[in-house]
Design a protein around this motif. Sequence first.
Motif, PDB file in Angstrom:
ATOM      1  N   SER A 194      36.395  38.356  41.738  1.00 56.33           N
ATOM      2  CA  SER A 194      36.238  39.430  42.877  1.00 56.33           C
ATOM      3  C   SER A 194      37.569  39.793  43.192  1.00 56.33           C
ATOM      4  O   SER A 194      38.507  39.062  42.945  1.00 56.33           O
ATOM      5  N   LEU A 195      37.444  40.721  43.918  1.00 59.60           N
ATOM      6  CA  LEU A 195      38.776  41.208  44.757  1.00 59.60           C
ATOM      7  C   LEU A 195      39.478  40.098  45.395  1.00 59.60           C
ATOM      8  O   LEU A 195      40.701  39.616  45.109  1.00 59.60           O
ATOM      9  N   GLN A 196      38.554  39.601  46.252  1.00 59.49           N
ATOM     10  CA  GLN A 196      39.201  38.463  47.457  1.00 59.49           C
ATOM     11  C   GLN A 196      38.094  37.465  47.159  1.00 59.49           C
ATOM     12  O   GLN A 196      36.866  37.506  46.784  1.00 59.49           O
ATOM     13  N   ASP A 197      38.481  36.390  47.380  1.00 58.27           N
ATOM     14  CA  ASP A 197      37.272  34.977  47.551  1.00 58.27           C
ATOM     15  C   ASP A 197      36.195  35.721  48.617  1.00 58.27           C
ATOM     16  O   ASP A 197      36.461  35.954  49.701  1.00 58.27           O
ATOM     17  N   GLN A 198      34.974  35.317  48.145  1.00 55.59           N
ATOM     18  CA  GLN A 198      33.718  35.771  48.753  1.00 55.59           C
ATOM     19  C   GLN A 198      32.625  34.487  49.018  1.00 55.59           C
ATOM     20  O   GLN A 198      32.731  33.665  48.466  1.00 55.59           O
ATOM     21  N   PHE A 199      31.696  34.838  50.010  1.00 52.66           N
ATOM     22  CA  PHE A 199      30.551  34.063  50.081  1.00 52.66           C
ATOM     23  C   PHE A 199      29.823  34.350  48.694  1.00 52.66           C
ATOM     24  O   PHE A 199      29.700  35.400  48.030  1.00 52.66           O
ATOM     25  N   SER A 200      29.251  33.098  48.198  1.00 51.91           N
ATOM     26  CA  SER A 200      28.695  33.298  46.837  1.00 51.91           C
ATOM     27  C   SER A 200      27.120  32.759  47.344  1.00 51.91           C
ATOM     28  O   SER A 200      26.974  31.846  47.923  1.00 51.91           O
ATOM     29  N   TRP A 201      25.999  33.637  46.761  1.00 51.70           N
ATOM     30  CA  TRP A 201      24.727  33.597  47.086  1.00 51.70           C
ATOM     31  C   TRP A 201      24.182  32.231  47.151  1.00 51.70           C
ATOM     32  O   TRP A 201      23.452  31.980  47.994  1.00 51.70           O
ATOM     33  N   THR A 202      24.234  31.408  46.064  1.00 51.08           N
ATOM     34  CA  THR A 202      23.730  30.042  45.773  1.00 51.08           C
ATOM     35  C   THR A 202      24.744  29.130  45.815  1.00 51.08           C
ATOM     36  O   THR A 202      24.542  27.959  45.689  1.00 51.08           O
ATOM     37  N   ASN A 203      26.107  29.271  46.061  1.00 50.61           N
ATOM     38  CA  ASN A 203      27.074  28.368  45.997  1.00 50.61           C
ATOM     39  C   ASN A 203      27.933  28.178  47.310  1.00 50.61           C
ATOM     40  O   ASN A 203      28.815  27.549  47.319  1.00 50.61           O
ATOM     41  N   GLY A 204      27.744  29.359  48.236  1.00 52.26           N
ATOM     42  CA  GLY A 204      28.420  28.913  49.360  1.00 52.26           C
ATOM     43  C   GLY A 204      30.217  29.428  49.133  1.00 52.26           C
ATOM     44  O   GLY A 204      30.155  30.789  48.656  1.00 52.26           O
ATOM     45  N   TYR A 205      30.961  28.684  49.398  1.00 47.92           N
ATOM     46  CA  TYR A 205      32.356  28.955  49.430  1.00 47.92           C
ATOM     47  C   TYR A 205      33.169  28.030  48.500  1.00 47.92           C
ATOM     48  O   TYR A 205      34.484  28.375  48.568  1.00 47.92           O
ATOM     49  N   ASN A 206      32.635  27.127  47.866  1.00 50.88           N
ATOM     50  CA  ASN A 206      33.472  26.339  47.092  1.00 50.88           C
ATOM     51  C   ASN A 206      33.578  26.651  45.700  1.00 50.88           C
ATOM     52  O   ASN A 206      34.577  26.368  44.914  1.00 50.88           O
ATOM     53  N   LYS A 207      32.804  28.136  45.055  1.00 58.54           N
ATOM     54  CA  LYS A 207      33.009  28.652  44.121  1.00 58.54           C
ATOM     55  C   LYS A 207      33.968  29.777  44.226  1.00 58.54           C
ATOM     56  O   LYS A 207      33.597  30.866  44.571  1.00 58.54           O
ATOM     57  N   ARG A 208      35.273  29.682  43.881  1.00 59.44           N
ATOM     58  CA  ARG A 208      36.022  31.159  44.044  1.00 59.44           C
ATOM     59  C   ARG A 208      36.316  31.806  42.857  1.00 59.44           C
ATOM     60  O   ARG A 208      36.513  31.295  41.825  1.00 59.44           O
ATOM     61  N   TYR A 209      36.451  33.095  43.202  1.00 63.32           N
ATOM     62  CA  TYR A 209      36.585  34.185  41.897  1.00 63.32           C
ATOM     63  C   TYR A 209      37.625  34.967  42.223  1.00 63.32           C
ATOM     64  O   TYR A 209      37.972  35.809  41.338  1.00 63.32           O
ATOM     65  N   GLY A 210      38.245  35.005  43.447  1.00 59.68           N
ATOM     66  CA  GLY A 210      39.286  36.192  43.865  1.00 59.68           C
ATOM     67  C   GLY A 210      40.507  36.167  43.342  1.00 59.68           C
ATOM     68  O   GLY A 210      40.973  34.964  43.021  1.00 59.68           O
ATOM     69  N   LEU A 211      40.958  37.224  43.176  1.00 53.78           N
ATOM     70  CA  LEU A 211      42.662  37.468  42.981  1.00 53.78           C
ATOM     71  C   LEU A 211      43.256  36.903  44.335  1.00 53.78           C
ATOM     72  O   LEU A 211      44.597  36.490  44.080  1.00 53.78           O
ATOM     73  N   PHE A 212      42.571  37.304  45.406  1.00 46.61           N
ATOM     74  CA  PHE A 212      43.247  36.983  46.569  1.00 46.61           C
ATOM     75  C   PHE A 212      42.557  35.807  47.157  1.00 46.61           C
ATOM     76  O   PHE A 212      41.372  35.652  47.337  1.00 46.61           O
ATOM     77  N   TYR A 213      43.264  34.455  47.438  1.00 36.57           N
ATOM     78  CA  TYR A 213      42.869  33.449  48.166  1.00 36.57           C
ATOM     79  C   TYR A 213      42.404  33.614  49.515  1.00 36.57           C
ATOM     80  O   TYR A 213      43.318  34.175  50.431  1.00 36.57           O
ATOM     81  N   VAL A 214      41.324  33.336  50.143  1.00 36.84           N
ATOM     82  CA  VAL A 214      40.947  33.661  51.453  1.00 36.84           C
ATOM     83  C   VAL A 214      40.668  32.181  52.019  1.00 36.84           C
ATOM     84  O   VAL A 214      40.063  31.334  51.728  1.00 36.84           O
ATOM     85  N   ASP A 215      41.598  32.061  53.296  1.00 36.46           N
ATOM     86  CA  ASP A 215      41.492  30.622  54.136  1.00 36.46           C
ATOM     87  C   ASP A 215      40.230  31.166  54.985  1.00 36.46           C
ATOM     88  O   ASP A 215      40.574  31.838  55.971  1.00 36.46           O
TER      89      ASP A 215
END
Length: 471
Positions: free
Chosen positions: A424-445
């Motif tokens: 994804s563009l930035q780290d996001q909320f994931s429907w069934t995984n919450g926030y530990n599964k990151r996809y983004g080019l940009f890390y979100v604290d």
Amino acid sequence: MSRQFPEGFVYGGATAAYQVEGETRTHGKGKVPWDDFLAAQGRFSPDPASDFYNRYPVDLELCQRFGVNGIRVSIAWTRIFPAGTGALNQEGVDFYHALFAECERRGVVPYVTLDHFDTPEAFYENGGEGFLTRSTIDAFVDYATFCFGEFTEVKHWFTFNEIPATAEGSFIVGNWPHGEKYRLDKAFQLMHNMMVAHARAVVAFHDGGYEGEIGIVQNLEPKYPLDPNSAADAEAARMADVINNRWVLDATFRGHYAPDTLEAATRLAHIAGGELDIRDEDIEALAAALPYCDCLGVNTYKCQFLRAAEGENDIHHNGTGDKGSSRWFLKGVGESCVREGVPTTDWDWIIYPEGLYDLLMRIKNDYPNYKKIYVTENGMGYKDDFEDGFIDDAPRIDYLRQHLTWIHRAIEGGVNVAGYFVWSLQDQFSWTNGYNKRYGLFYVDFETQKRYPKASAYWFKNLAETGKLES
């Protein structure tokens, strides 16, 4: 070795309203099924997610700096019509106008989806079943037509995101709101009804004379027999392919279901104890949209190897990253397996980039009336390590490079692929995984909402600025 992508190729980043915006119950926004579902689970909240509602200028500035010239966003239906129909929320309309204006200012082209897993909760009340209730089709077409006329600054539209995933979560795996397990009859019916809604919206876009292009985004997965020499495994792969790929591709590019597609779907519906309701006027609607579907968005992350097997349904979704915990056994189809030597992610998603080439070539060969393909989502869920403000996500870079290599080979093979959007563009909320599964080019604290470019962002910037993929 260097591979040059075509002039005008889109180097994009992907988002979805519910996964990035936050503010899910404020600013006049109406309810969606996920609101109560997630609250009841108590595991994680979609607020504030990436706070895109308030911080989209920050993310679009990052796009500009890092060469991301296209962004997938979705309009949250209930920000526009809180109850799905009826009263308009002007604040929501104004928000999206402001978002699109900022896109224009930053030179980032918006590719806009009308429904990205957030159909209004109102359509599940008083006996409603979402898109299984046919009046929802009419409501969607009205909503889409409003958006076409209101947001004329948008030139790239998609009706739905991932109809097969919606059916799987709702009626196969059953881990989505209002979900049931192993109801293949409802899964096929849901996909059919949503494809009719798509077709009618496409015709409305054409008849309205709106400028731009319109298509649909589907999650498509190549299906392979575990044993290439086994006729039984090949049949298991064919049945799985009908569920995930052929049902929606036939509806999109044939305007009807091929006889063997319909036979397989009907058989699986019967195993689940139900019937399909495919009406003449539905097929007429699908056929009417055929000339006007300008593009197909392909979301692809994994493939599936199938083994023929008898037994009862048994599916377990790995939503925690506990590697090896997933199971997929579907009565009438078979068992999902991992072929020896093929790697997987922590969430048991098979990494097989050659499958994307096979998929793109298959669309070109089986549905030669397609016009254009965007790879609208592709990326790797990863447990990124944040160390002194630097995120070295080398496995993600390798994943993206491999998939882009096979996309380039498909282009060389004659497939019209017009762009690639990282999920994804930035780290996001994931429907069934919450926030530990990151996809983004940009890390979100997620506590401070500060953004940090990952190593993959710099790698993608070089690709976007040069158009060259270095092996």
